[in-house]
Design an enzyme around this catalytic site. Structure first.
Site, PDB file in Angstrom:
ATOM      1  N   ASP A 172     -43.080 -44.849  31.515  1.00  0.00           N
ATOM      2  CA  ASP A 172     -43.889 -43.872  32.390  1.00  0.00           C
ATOM      3  C   ASP A 172     -45.287 -44.300  32.364  1.00  0.00           C
ATOM      4  O   ASP A 172     -45.796 -44.118  33.634  1.00  0.00           O
ATOM      5  CB  ASP A 172     -43.755 -42.461  31.789  1.00  0.00           C
ATOM      6  CG  ASP A 172     -42.478 -41.771  31.964  1.00  0.00           C
ATOM      7  OD1 ASP A 172     -41.928 -42.024  33.152  1.00  0.00           O
ATOM      8  OD2 ASP A 172     -41.960 -41.135  31.531  1.00  0.00           O
ATOM      9  N   GLU A 177     -35.947 -39.857  28.537  1.00  0.00           N
ATOM     10  CA  GLU A 177     -35.936 -38.828  29.320  1.00  0.00           C
ATOM     11  C   GLU A 177     -34.833 -39.135  30.614  1.00  0.00           C
ATOM     12  O   GLU A 177     -34.727 -40.528  30.935  1.00  0.00           O
ATOM     13  CB  GLU A 177     -37.395 -38.467  30.224  1.00  0.00           C
ATOM     14  CG  GLU A 177     -37.234 -37.228  31.078  1.00  0.00           C
ATOM     15  CD  GLU A 177     -38.702 -36.819  31.226  1.00  0.00           C
ATOM     16  OE1 GLU A 177     -39.637 -37.485  31.043  1.00  0.00           O
ATOM     17  OE2 GLU A 177     -38.564 -35.618  31.678  1.00  0.00           O
TER      18      GLU A 177
HETATM   19 FE1  FEO Z   1     -40.736 -39.211  31.082  1.00  0.00          FE
HETATM   20 FE2  FEO Z   1     -40.220 -40.829  33.926  1.00  0.00          FE
HETATM   21  O1  FEO Z   1     -39.589 -39.892  32.316  1.00  0.00           O
END
Ligand code: FEO
Length: 394
Positions: free
Chosen positions: A165, A82
């Protein structure tokens, strides 16, 4: 902020985003900002674990350069693709052109489709190891915590888990460790983070924790990619995750509503009085006023959800619709619910709410309460009894 030493040869080289308030496309109100944590491991070989959000690339490069010349980085590990963790990959590739990249097959796929960088990429699986000299990295896939590509990196000799995360919190601060920060605020942010990001994946969270426990990996420190690093008591956050993932509920009800001319709000307060008279812990929120991230956090422990809206165009008001749409994505399990609302000439909101609560998997335990215009004394009593009746089913 400058680089900070975690352990001998291991540094935080990330960035603090003090001002961000809207995260994940405005679905998450980051009221305390956030951090993008990137870690530099310096041994005979040098590895960078995760990068930072693109607008903070210069800060990442500056922090790395305080420790080693940028071009010396041998390996770049992407625990997760991400953008908040991969957004500086282009800058890193430019600064460290010889670096080899590592991540899961899904990470490779997503990074390629996001950045088109032609990285020298090695796909890794759970149990694969990468020696840096005295230190060894081992990888542990963690799919859906919270993306299909997610993985953890574990530094064997330091018993350090770089969990990306998982175990994170959106918490901007000048401190980096759990023993430096006010614990109540830290746990509040960790809980909000779990409720708004990981709640739908609770069965996988439990399974992953059980898997790690079975591996008997010593864990002395957990360094996530957002917020504070757990070094004083890393099991505190692991145990909290187990409790949240088990879907434990209390005798607690969240009443969330949106009101057009205050009649629905009047109903909400009377329903709350009925619940309170039965000893229920009640939280009451106007979803057009209160930020949704905090309401979802309160719902994590609530057994009951009572949702209200005035009728508009035979349906519910827009903030209520938006809130319920997000709640549905959280896939709460084992909850009971009911709907209420005031209408003018034709109803519709109560039915709309009941439909989406049913789709969310919430069991409707009593018929919704719709009242025309402002409730009179008799109708106020009905609201009170509605709350009392709900309390008895908790
Ligand atoms: Fe799933 Fe902090 O990105």
């Amino acid at each position: 902020m400058s680089a900070i030493k975690l352990l001998p040869g291991i540094y935080w080289v990330g960035a603090v985003d003090w001002n961000v308030r809207a995260f994940h496309g405005h679905t998450y109100n980051t009221k305390r900002g956030t951090t993008y944590n990137s870690y530099l491991i310096v041994d005979e070989k040098i590895a960078l674990v995760d990068t930072v959000y693109g607008p903070f690339s210069d800060q990442l490069l500056k922090n790395i350069a305080e420790i080693v010349p940028l071009e010396k980085i041998d390996y770049v590990i992407s625990n997760h693709g991400e953008t908040d963790h991969s957004g500086s990959l282009a800058a890193i590739k430019k600064a460290c052109p010889k670096a080899k990249h590592y991540g899961t097959a899904k990470a490779k796929e997503s990074l390629q489709k996001m950045y088109y960088l032609d990285l020298d990429f090695t796909v890794v699986k759970s149990g694969d190891k990468l020696s840096l000299g005295k230190k060894t990295l081992t990888f542990l896939e963690a799919p859906m915590l919270h993306w299909p590509d997610s993985m953890f990196t574990y530094v064997i000799e330091d018993a350090l888990l770089l969990s990306n995360d998982a175990f994170g919190q959106h918490y901007a601060s000048s401190e980096r460790f759990d023993d430096e920060i006010e614990m109540e605020a830290l746990m509040e942010e960790a809980e909000a983070y779990y409720a708004n990001i990981l709640w739908p994946f609770s069965p996988l969270v439990l399974k992953k924790i059980e898997e790690v426990v079975a591996m008997k990996l010593p864990i002395k420190m957990i360094a996530p990619s957002h917020g504070i690093i757990w070094r004083k008591d890393p099991m505190k956050i692991v145990n909290a995750y187990v409790e949240w993932a088990k879907n434990t509920t209390r005798k607690k009800v969240v009443i969330a509503y949106e009101t057009m001319w205050k009649a629905t709000e009047k109903m909400a307060y009377k329903i709350a009085d009925g619940l309170i008279s039965e000893g229920v812990d009640v939280k009451l929120y106007d979803v057009s006023v209160v930020e949704h991230t905090g309401i979802i956090r309160e719902m994590l422990y609530a057994k009951g959800f009572i949702i209200g809206s005035s009728t508009h165009g035979n349906g519910m008001l827009p903030h209520a619709a938006m809130f319920l749409d997000f709640l549905k994505c959280m896939k709460p399990k084992g909850r009971i619910g009911a709907a209420f609302g005031s209408y003018g000439w034709a109803g519709g909101a109560v039915k709309s709410i009941e439909k989406i609560l049913t789709e969310t998997g919430v069991e409707l335990i009593q018929s919704g309460l719709g009242l025309q215009f402002t409730p009179n004394t008799e109708e106020e009593k009905k609201c009170y009894e509605f709350g009392k009746e709900f309390a008895k089913r908790l």
